[in-house]
Design a protein around this motif. Structure first.
Motif, PDB file in Angstrom:
ATOM      1  N   ASP A   1       0.981  -1.429   0.068  1.00 31.31           N
ATOM      2  CA  ASP A   1      -0.161   0.124  -0.164  1.00 31.31           C
ATOM      3  C   ASP A   1       0.935   1.309   0.213  1.00 31.31           C
ATOM      4  O   ASP A   1       1.639   1.391   0.969  1.00 31.31           O
ATOM      5  N   GLY A   2       0.812   1.892  -1.188  1.00 24.33           N
ATOM      6  CA  GLY A   2       1.586   3.219  -1.118  1.00 24.33           C
ATOM      7  C   GLY A   2       1.687   3.752  -2.703  1.00 24.33           C
ATOM      8  O   GLY A   2       0.730   3.446  -3.322  1.00 24.33           O
ATOM      9  N   ILE A   3       2.708   4.831  -3.106  1.00 25.27           N
ATOM     10  CA  ILE A   3       2.425   5.247  -4.249  1.00 25.27           C
ATOM     11  C   ILE A   3       3.821   5.406  -4.731  1.00 25.27           C
ATOM     12  O   ILE A   3       4.937   5.264  -3.923  1.00 25.27           O
ATOM     13  N   MET A   4       4.030   5.695  -5.882  1.00 19.16           N
ATOM     14  CA  MET A   4       5.158   6.141  -6.633  1.00 19.16           C
ATOM     15  C   MET A   4       5.597   7.613  -6.595  1.00 19.16           C
ATOM     16  O   MET A   4       4.745   8.397  -6.906  1.00 19.16           O
ATOM     17  N   SER A   5       6.429   8.119  -6.105  1.00 19.01           N
ATOM     18  CA  SER A   5       6.972   9.577  -5.962  1.00 19.01           C
ATOM     19  C   SER A   5       7.114  10.118  -7.286  1.00 19.01           C
ATOM     20  O   SER A   5       7.693   9.697  -7.983  1.00 19.01           O
ATOM     21  N   ALA A   6       6.395  11.406  -7.405  1.00 20.24           N
ATOM     22  CA  ALA A   6       6.782  12.058  -8.574  1.00 20.24           C
ATOM     23  C   ALA A   6       7.440  13.304  -8.319  1.00 20.24           C
ATOM     24  O   ALA A   6       7.898  13.920  -9.068  1.00 20.24           O
ATOM     25  N   ILE A   7       7.870  13.500  -7.078  1.00 20.35           N
ATOM     26  CA  ILE A   7       8.744  14.441  -6.609  1.00 20.35           C
ATOM     27  C   ILE A   7      10.382  13.856  -6.679  1.00 20.35           C
ATOM     28  O   ILE A   7      10.946  14.264  -7.206  1.00 20.35           O
ATOM     29  N   ASN A   8      10.329  12.604  -5.812  1.00 25.10           N
ATOM     30  CA  ASN A   8      11.788  11.983  -5.980  1.00 25.10           C
ATOM     31  C   ASN A   8      11.680  10.824  -7.008  1.00 25.10           C
ATOM     32  O   ASN A   8      11.283   9.729  -6.947  1.00 25.10           O
ATOM     33  N   CYS A   9      12.090  11.312  -8.095  1.00 24.86           N
ATOM     34  CA  CYS A   9      11.973  10.329  -9.096  1.00 24.86           C
ATOM     35  C   CYS A   9      13.135  10.851 -10.236  1.00 24.86           C
ATOM     36  O   CYS A   9      13.320  12.063 -10.197  1.00 24.86           O
ATOM     37  N   ASN A  10      13.333  10.029 -11.063  1.00 25.56           N
ATOM     38  CA  ASN A  10      14.269  10.387 -12.267  1.00 25.56           C
ATOM     39  C   ASN A  10      13.493  10.082 -13.405  1.00 25.56           C
ATOM     40  O   ASN A  10      12.754   9.071 -13.582  1.00 25.56           O
ATOM     41  N   VAL A  11      13.691  10.978 -14.468  1.00 25.90           N
ATOM     42  CA  VAL A  11      12.882  10.712 -15.690  1.00 25.90           C
ATOM     43  C   VAL A  11      13.801  10.827 -16.912  1.00 25.90           C
ATOM     44  O   VAL A  11      14.626  11.846 -16.868  1.00 25.90           O
TER      45      VAL A  11
END
Length: 148
Positions: A112-122
């Motif tokens: 249960d959780g999310i993928m961070s859009a702040i702590n990410c590399n694109v």
């Protein structure tokens, strides 16, 4: 500054970049930052540190107002006009179609959780393919578990 293709800041950046022939990759290399991060920052999606803002300002001969704007915290809001752009809309469509599957897979694999859009590399790359070149976008986000 939020992304608005008609804003004076974005207009100045694009005009100077095209006049000088400096690619986004060259700008990213110049400030030693990832390509997608650099483009997003220069289009107003997040602030640039002072050192990087001054460096791109000098390279592109940007005005002091534009260099200052690159350093401001943006408003991260939806711009309905931008969603009419076919390229941006396809990313929205991709999330609309595959978002529930991504969510289900994240929950199955991580809990249960999310993928961070702040702590990410694109990352972005072009890959040759006999049926037509492919666009490869990789999002590497930190998993953030919900704490109850």
């Amino acid at each position: 500054m939020a992304y608005d293709p008609t804003s004076p800041v974005i207009t100045e950046i694009e005009q100077r970049r095209l006049e000088t022939g400096i690619s986004w990759q060259k700008l990213a290399d110049h400030i030693d930052r990832p390509l997608v991060w650099t483009v997003a920052a220069m289009l107003g999606s997040h602030p640039m540190p002072n050192t990087e803002a001054r460096a791109v300002g000098e390279l592109l001969d940007l005005g002091p107002e534009t260099v200052a704007a690159l350093q401001r915290q943006p408003y991260r809001t939806e711009n309905a006009a931008v969603l009419t752009d076919p390229t941006i809309y396809r990313f929205v469509e991709l999330i609309n179609v595959y978002g529930p599957a991504f969510k289900a897979l994240i929950h199955e694999e991580f809990g249960d959780g999310i993928m961070s859009a702040i702590n990410c590399n694109v990352n972005f790359e072009r890959r040759a393919d006999p049926d037509g070149d492919r666009v490869v976008v990789t999002i590497d986000g930190k998993f953030l578990p919900y704490h109850w």
